[in-house]
Design a protein around this motif. Sequence first.
Motif: not given
Length: 256
Positions: A16-39
Motif C-alpha cells: 500500500l505504501a508503494d501504491e500510494a507513492a505512485e499516486i503521489i508521483r502522478t499528482i505531482r507530475a500533473r500539478g496540484f493545489e496546496t491548501l491550509t488546514k485549521t492548524d
Amino acid sequence: MSTHTDADLLALAARLADEAAEIIRTIRARGFETLTKTDSSPVTEADHAAEAHILKGLRTAVPDIPVIAEEEVASGLPGAVSEAYWLVDPLDGTREFAAGRDDFTVNIGLVRNGRAVLGAMALPAYHQLYTGGVGLPAQRRDRNGTSLIHTRVPPAEGLSVLASRHYADDPRLAAYLGERRVASVGNIGSAVKFARVAEGVVDFYPRLGPTMEWDTAAPQAIVEAAGGHVTLLDGSPLLYGKPGWKNPPFVCTGQI
C-alpha cells in the motif's frame, strides 16, 4: 484480532505504501493545489488521495485492526487507542512536496501494546521503499532490487547528524549536541532522516520540535529493525497512544 502474521501485515503495508507513492508521483507530475488546514499546516490532493487508497486497503484486508490516519484526524475523526492499530501518514513532509523538493514519505506503521512493531515507508521521489519490524529484517527496495540495511558505528571523525529543515535555526540543536564529536550537520524534511540513519548513511537525528505519532511509528520500527534506537531524550522508549497522538522530543540514533 487478525490471524495474519506480522510478515503478512508488513507485506500489506509495503504494497500500500508503494501504491500510494505512485499516486503521489502522478499528482505531482500533473500539478496540484496546496491548501491550509485549521492548524495552519499545508495539505494537498496528494495527501487525501494517498490516504484514501491506504485506508481502503487496510480496512478491506484487516478490518479488525483500527486505523489512525492524519487527514481523518484532521477532519474530526480522532480514533481511539486499542491493543493494536495502524498509524498512517499518507504524505509526511507536505511542505517539502509542495515546495518541489524530494524529501517526503509515505508512512504506514503498526502499533501493538504501545510499541511500534512494524513499518513500511516509501520515498516516492527516490523510488525507494523501506520496511522492517520486530523479528523482521530491515530492508530497502529501489530500482536496483532489494537489500538488507543496518545502522553503522560512527566513524572516528565524529557523528554525521541530520536535523529538520523546518527547525534548521533552532538554537536548541547546538545546545543539545553539546560536547559530542560532530563531523557534519545537515537539514532535510520529513521522515527521510530516519531512513538515512537506518541504512547507515548518517548516525544521529535529534528531533527537538513537535511531531505526531503517525510521523514516527513506521520509521521507528524500521530503524530499530536495522539495529538503531528511537528514544526520548532521557533514554526511555518512544511509546504510542499518547494524548492527542503527540510526541515529545526524541532522538534517533544508529549504533552509538
